[in-house]
Design a protein around this motif. Structure first.
Motif, PDB file in Angstrom:
ATOM      1  N   THR A   1       1.358  -1.140   0.203  1.00  0.00           N
ATOM      2  CA  THR A   1       0.039  -0.129   0.058  1.00  0.00           C
ATOM      3  C   THR A   1       0.793   0.814   0.138  1.00  0.00           C
ATOM      4  N   ILE A   2       2.062   1.398   1.223  1.00  0.00           N
ATOM      5  CA  ILE A   2       2.696   2.384   0.824  1.00  0.00           C
ATOM      6  C   ILE A   2       3.188   2.343  -0.340  1.00  0.00           C
ATOM      7  N   ASN A   3       3.869   1.463  -1.515  1.00  0.00           N
ATOM      8  CA  ASN A   3       4.464   1.911  -2.838  1.00  0.00           C
ATOM      9  C   ASN A   3       3.403   2.524  -3.802  1.00  0.00           C
ATOM     10  N   ALA A   4       2.066   2.195  -3.499  1.00  0.00           N
ATOM     11  CA  ALA A   4       1.171   3.537  -4.149  1.00  0.00           C
ATOM     12  C   ALA A   4       1.855   4.556  -3.711  1.00  0.00           C
ATOM     13  N   ALA A   5       1.942   5.123  -2.874  1.00  0.00           N
ATOM     14  CA  ALA A   5       1.916   6.712  -2.236  1.00  0.00           C
ATOM     15  C   ALA A   5       3.178   7.185  -3.439  1.00  0.00           C
ATOM     16  N   TYR A   6       4.431   5.633  -2.719  1.00  0.00           N
ATOM     17  CA  TYR A   6       5.794   6.408  -3.448  1.00  0.00           C
ATOM     18  C   TYR A   6       5.472   6.238  -5.062  1.00  0.00           C
ATOM     19  N   GLY A   7       4.965   5.435  -5.884  1.00  0.00           N
ATOM     20  CA  GLY A   7       4.178   5.657  -6.979  1.00  0.00           C
ATOM     21  C   GLY A   7       3.793   6.467  -7.522  1.00  0.00           C
ATOM     22  N   ILE A   8       2.715   7.796  -7.039  1.00  0.00           N
ATOM     23  CA  ILE A   8       2.718   8.144  -7.447  1.00  0.00           C
ATOM     24  C   ILE A   8       3.595   9.730  -7.172  1.00  0.00           C
TER      25      ILE A   8
ATOM     26  N   ALA B   1       7.922  23.481  -9.333  1.00  0.00           N
ATOM     27  CA  ALA B   1       7.880  22.773  -8.131  1.00  0.00           C
ATOM     28  C   ALA B   1       7.600  23.700  -6.596  1.00  0.00           C
ATOM     29  N   ILE B   2       7.560  24.522  -6.749  1.00  0.00           N
ATOM     30  CA  ILE B   2       8.272  25.151  -5.677  1.00  0.00           C
ATOM     31  C   ILE B   2       6.646  25.864  -5.204  1.00  0.00           C
ATOM     32  N   PRO B   3       5.489  26.098  -5.704  1.00  0.00           N
ATOM     33  CA  PRO B   3       4.663  26.229  -5.980  1.00  0.00           C
ATOM     34  C   PRO B   3       3.230  24.732  -5.365  1.00  0.00           C
ATOM     35  N   CYS B   4       4.097  23.915  -6.075  1.00  0.00           N
ATOM     36  CA  CYS B   4       3.098  22.355  -5.437  1.00  0.00           C
ATOM     37  C   CYS B   4       3.905  22.383  -4.446  1.00  0.00           C
ATOM     38  N   VAL B   5       5.037  22.753  -3.692  1.00  0.00           N
ATOM     39  CA  VAL B   5       5.221  22.448  -2.952  1.00  0.00           C
ATOM     40  C   VAL B   5       4.378  22.779  -2.075  1.00  0.00           C
ATOM     41  N   PHE B   6       4.071  23.387  -1.738  1.00  0.00           N
ATOM     42  CA  PHE B   6       3.951  24.947  -0.795  1.00  0.00           C
ATOM     43  C   PHE B   6       1.750  24.481  -1.189  1.00  0.00           C
ATOM     44  N   GLU B   7       1.237  23.845  -1.760  1.00  0.00           N
ATOM     45  CA  GLU B   7      -0.210  23.949  -1.987  1.00  0.00           C
ATOM     46  C   GLU B   7      -0.801  21.999  -2.869  1.00  0.00           C
ATOM     47  N   MET B   8       1.014  21.127  -2.146  1.00  0.00           N
ATOM     48  CA  MET B   8       0.351  20.286  -2.354  1.00  0.00           C
ATOM     49  C   MET B   8      -0.727  19.404  -2.166  1.00  0.00           C
ATOM     50  N   GLU B   9      -0.444  19.800  -0.569  1.00  0.00           N
ATOM     51  CA  GLU B   9      -2.235  18.483   0.112  1.00  0.00           C
ATOM     52  C   GLU B   9      -3.465  18.831  -1.081  1.00  0.00           C
ATOM     53  N   ALA B  10      -3.403  20.082  -1.313  1.00  0.00           N
ATOM     54  CA  ALA B  10      -4.860  20.188  -2.354  1.00  0.00           C
ATOM     55  C   ALA B  10      -4.661  20.355  -3.591  1.00  0.00           C
TER      56      ALA B  10
ATOM     57  N   THR C   1       1.212  10.084   0.765  1.00  0.00           N
ATOM     58  CA  THR C   1       1.881  10.975  -0.733  1.00  0.00           C
ATOM     59  C   THR C   1       2.387  12.480  -0.782  1.00  0.00           C
ATOM     60  N   GLU C   2       1.480  13.142  -0.270  1.00  0.00           N
ATOM     61  CA  GLU C   2       2.143  14.552   0.477  1.00  0.00           C
ATOM     62  C   GLU C   2       3.410  14.520   0.196  1.00  0.00           C
ATOM     63  N   THR C   3       3.514  14.464   1.350  1.00  0.00           N
ATOM     64  CA  THR C   3       4.679  13.966   2.329  1.00  0.00           C
ATOM     65  C   THR C   3       6.103  13.560   1.214  1.00  0.00           C
ATOM     66  N   PHE C   4       5.976  12.308   0.795  1.00  0.00           N
ATOM     67  CA  PHE C   4       6.575  11.602  -0.147  1.00  0.00           C
ATOM     68  C   PHE C   4       6.843  12.979  -1.530  1.00  0.00           C
ATOM     69  N   CYS C   5       5.469  13.073  -2.249  1.00  0.00           N
ATOM     70  CA  CYS C   5       5.364  13.902  -3.162  1.00  0.00           C
ATOM     71  C   CYS C   5       6.820  15.081  -2.694  1.00  0.00           C
ATOM     72  N   SER C   6       7.002  15.765  -2.010  1.00  0.00           N
ATOM     73  CA  SER C   6       7.477  17.429  -1.501  1.00  0.00           C
ATOM     74  C   SER C   6       9.098  17.105  -1.660  1.00  0.00           C
ATOM     75  N   LEU C   7       8.561  16.320  -0.589  1.00  0.00           N
ATOM     76  CA  LEU C   7      10.338  15.301  -0.449  1.00  0.00           C
ATOM     77  C   LEU C   7      11.003  15.531  -1.879  1.00  0.00           C
ATOM     78  N   ILE C   8      10.502  14.558  -3.102  1.00  0.00           N
ATOM     79  CA  ILE C   8      11.369  14.030  -3.585  1.00  0.00           C
ATOM     80  C   ILE C   8      11.145  15.269  -5.080  1.00  0.00           C
ATOM     81  N   LEU C   9      10.053  16.175  -4.754  1.00  0.00           N
ATOM     82  CA  LEU C   9      10.760  17.453  -5.177  1.00  0.00           C
ATOM     83  C   LEU C   9      11.497  18.306  -5.171  1.00  0.00           C
ATOM     84  N   ILE C  10      12.049  18.340  -3.541  1.00  0.00           N
ATOM     85  CA  ILE C  10      13.177  19.567  -3.199  1.00  0.00           C
ATOM     86  C   ILE C  10      14.600  18.793  -3.590  1.00  0.00           C
ATOM     87  N   SER C  11      14.085  17.135  -3.467  1.00  0.00           N
ATOM     88  CA  SER C  11      15.981  16.704  -4.816  1.00  0.00           C
ATOM     89  C   SER C  11      15.842  16.565  -5.264  1.00  0.00           C
ATOM     90  N   ALA C  12      14.623  16.859  -6.501  1.00  0.00           N
ATOM     91  CA  ALA C  12      15.069  17.353  -7.429  1.00  0.00           C
ATOM     92  C   ALA C  12      15.415  18.064  -8.195  1.00  0.00           C
TER      93      ALA C  12
END
Length: 524
Positions: free
Chosen positions: A265-272, A326-335, A348-359
C-alpha cells in the motif's frame, strides 16, 4: 556569429516543440494515473508500480544510454564526417543488441528469486504480478535496442518526431486507462500487457523513421566491427550504464525497501510521488534534450568555452524551469493531490514534497552531466557521483531498520544530492577546467533572489487567500513574480541578449504574417 544564432534559434524551436509536447502529455498522463488508480485500487496500483518499477527502471536507461550514441554522432557531425557517423550507428546497434540480450537474461534469472518470498505481495496477487514481470521484461529488450535510433534523432535535433511519438504513446496509455474501467478480466494483468505493448510500438515507429530519414542509420556492414570505436562506445556506454543503474537503483531500491518493511500500500504513495516528480522534471529534461546536441557539437568543433557556457546555462535554466512548478506545488501539495486524485493514499503529500526538493537540488548542476559526456571522460565521474547517489540505499535501510518514520530516508535524498552536486563541479574543474568561481557567479548566485521571490509569493498567497482553488492563484501569481525576478536578477547579460534577440525574431515573424494577411485582404 550567424551560425551561432542559427544554433540558438534551432534550440529555441526544439525547446518550444518539446514544451508543447510536454504540456499535452503531462496533463494526459496525470489524468490517466487518476483513472488507473481508481480502476486498480491502492493495492494493485502499488503492486504494479513495484513490479513495473523494477522493470521500467531499465527504460530510463534508454535516455541515459542514448547519450552514448548521440555524443559520438553529434561529435562527428561537428566535424562533418558522415562515414564515421555510419560506423558509429552500426557499432552502437550491435552493442545494444548484446546489452539487451544480457539484460533480459539477467531479469529472468532475478525473477526466480523476487517472487519467492523477497517481495511483499499478497498471495492471491503473486501470479498476476509474475505475468506482468515476464511480459514487461521483454519490452526492456526493445527499449535498449531503440537507443541508437533515439540517439540519432537527438543528434539531428529532430525533436518534432520525438514529440509526435511521445504524444501518440500518451494517448494510447489514456485509452488503456479508460479501457480498465469497463473490462471484467484481471485489470492488473491487462494494464501491464497493454502498457508494455505501447513501448514496443514506439520502438517500431522510431526505427522505421530513422532508417528512412537519416543516411547514417544503415544496416550495411552491420556486423563489421570497428574495434577501436566499439571499445570506445562500450566503455562510454558501460560507464553511463553504471551511473544510470545507480540512479534508478536509488529510486526503485527504496520502493523495494518500503515494500519489505511496510507493504504494497505504501508503494502506491511512492509511485504517485515518482509520477509527479517525473512529470515536473520534464520541464528541465526537455530543455536539456534540446541543448545537448549543441553542447556535444561544440566540443567536437573544438570550442570548449562555448561547451562549458552552454552546460552552465543548462544547469541554471533547468533549475529555474523545475522551480517554476515545483516550489508552488510544494506549498499547495495537499490541495493539488485532492483535486487530482480525490482519494489520496497515506504519505503521498510528504513523499511528493520531499522528492521534488531532492529533484531541485539535482537540477543545480544538471547541465554539467552533459559537459562530461561531451568530453568523453565519464569513468571517474560515474564512479564517484554514482556511488554517492547509491549511498541512499544503505542509509534508507538503516533508518527503516531502526524504526524511523518512512519519510525520514527521503530527507537524506536531498542531502546526498547536494554532495553529488559539489563533486560534479569539482570533477569538471579537473577534467575540463571549469571555473568554479564562474559557475557560482553565473549559476548559483543568480538563482538566490528568484527562489526567494517565488517562495515568498507562495507563502503570502497561501496565508491571504482561502478557498478550494487557491492553488491556481498560487501557481499563477508566484510564476509571474518568478519570471520577472529571473529576467531582472537571474540572467547574465549575454543570456538576456540572446533571449531578447529570439523574442524580437519571433515578434518579427508574427508581424510579417499579419502584414501578409492584411495585404491579401486588401487586394481581395
Amino acid at each position: 556569429m550567424e551560425n551561432k544564432m542559427k544554433a540558438v534559434n534551432k534550440v529555441a524551436l526544439n525547446t518550444g516543440i518539446l514544451y508543447g509536447r510536454m504540456l499535452l502529455t503531462m496533463g494526459i498522463s496525470l489524468y490517466s494515473t487518476r483513472l488507473v488508480l481508481n480502476a486498480l485500487g491502492n493495492t494493485d496500483f502499488g503492486i504494479f508500480n513495484l513490479i513495473a518499477g523494477i522493470i521500467a527502471m531499465l527504460s530510463f536507461l534508454n535516455s541515459a544510454m542514448s547519450i552514448s550514441t548521440q555524443r559520438f554522432l553529434s561529435y562527428y557531425q561537428g566535424q562533418n564526417n558522415i562515414e564515421k557517423q555510419k560506423i558509429v550507428f552500426t557499432n552502437s546497434l550491435i552493442l545494444h543488441l548484446i546489452i539487451g540480450l544480457v539484460v533480459i537474461i539477467g531479469l529472468e534469472m532475478c525473477g526466480l528469486f523476487l517472487f519467492d518470498g523477497v517481495l511483499n505481495i499478497p498471495v492471491d496477487r503473486i501470479q498476476s504480478a509474475t505475468k506482468i514481470y515476464h511480459f514487461m521484461s521483454l519490452t526492456v529488450f526493445f527499449t535498449i535496442i531503440n537507443v541508437p535510433f533515439t540517439g540519432s534523432l537527438i543528434a539531428h535535433e529532430n525533436m518534432l518526431w520525438v514529440a509526435l511519438v511521445s504524444i501518440l504513446e500518451t494517448l494510447l496509455k489514456l485509452g488503456i486507462a479508460v479501457l480498465l474501467l469497463v473490462i471484467n478480466q484481471d485489470k492488473l494483468v491487462v494494464y501491464g500487457i497493454l502498457t508494455a505493448s505501447v513501448s514496443i510500438f514506439s520502438f517500431l515507429l522510431y526505427a522505421f523513421y530513422c532508417k528512412k530519414k537519416y543516411e547514417e542509420c544503415t544496416f550495411n556492414n552491420l556486423f563489421v566491427i570497428d574495434k577501436k570505436l566499439f571499445k570506445e562506445l562500450s566503455s562510454f556506454a558501460g560507464w553511463n550504464l553504471f551511473g544510470s543503474i545507480c540512479g534508478v537503483t536509488k529510486d526503485q531500491g527504496f520502493a523495494v525497501l518500503i515494500n519489505v518493511f511496510l507493504g504494497a500500500t505504501i508503494n502506491a504513495a511512492y509511485g504517485i510521488a515518482n509520477q509527479v516528480s517525473s512529470q515536473l522534471t520534464f520541464f528541465s529534461a526537455t530543455m536539456l534534450r534540446a541543448l545537448n546536441p549543441q553542447i556535444m557539437k561544440s566540443e567536437g568543433a573544438g570550442d570548449r568555452h562555448r561547451m562549458l557556457r552552454l552546460s552552465m546555462m543548462a544547469s541554471k535554466f533547468g533549475f529555474f524551469l523545475l522551480a517554476f512548478v515545483a516550489i508552488p506545488c510544494v506549498f499547495e501539495m495537499e490541495a493539488i493531490l485532492k483535486f487530482w486524485l480525490k482519494t489520496v493514499p497515506d504519505y503521498t503529500e510528504t513523499f511528493c514534497s520531499l522528492i521534488l526538493i531532492s529533484a531541485l537540488v539535482n537540477q543545480l548542476t544538471i547541465g554539467l552531466q552533459s559537459a562530461f559526456q561531451a568530453t568523453g571522460k565519464v569513468k571517474i565521474y560515474q564512479i564517484v557521483v554514482g556511488t554517492i547517489v547509491l549511498s541512499n540505499i544503505p542509509i534508507s535501510y538503516t533508518l527503516l531498520h531502526l524504526k524511523f518514520p518512512v519519510y525520514y530516508p527521503l530527507f537524506t535524498f536531498a542531502i546526498v544530492e547536494l554532495f553529488a552536486c559539489c563533486f560534479r563541479i569539482y570533477l569538471l574543474n579537473r577534467v575540463a577546467e571549469l571555473s568554479i568561481k564562474e559557475f557560482f557567479n553565473r549559476v548559483i548566485v543568480k538563482e538566490i533572489i528568484p527562489v526567494l521571490v517565488i517562495s515568498l509569493s507562495c507563502f503570502l498567497v497561501t496565508h491571504i487567500i482561502h478557498n478550494d482553488l487557491r492553488f491556481l492563484f498560487t501557481i499563477v501569481i508566484s510564476s509571474l513574480a518568478f519570471a520577472l525576478s529571473i529576467f531582472f536578477t537571474g540572467l547574465c547579460n549575454d543570456e538576456k541578449e540572446m533571449i531578447t534577440k529570439i523574442a524580437a525574431k519571433i515578434k518579427d515573424k508574427i508581424g510579417g504574417k499579419k502584414n501578409l494577411q492584411t495585404t491579401i485582404v486588401h487586394n481581395n
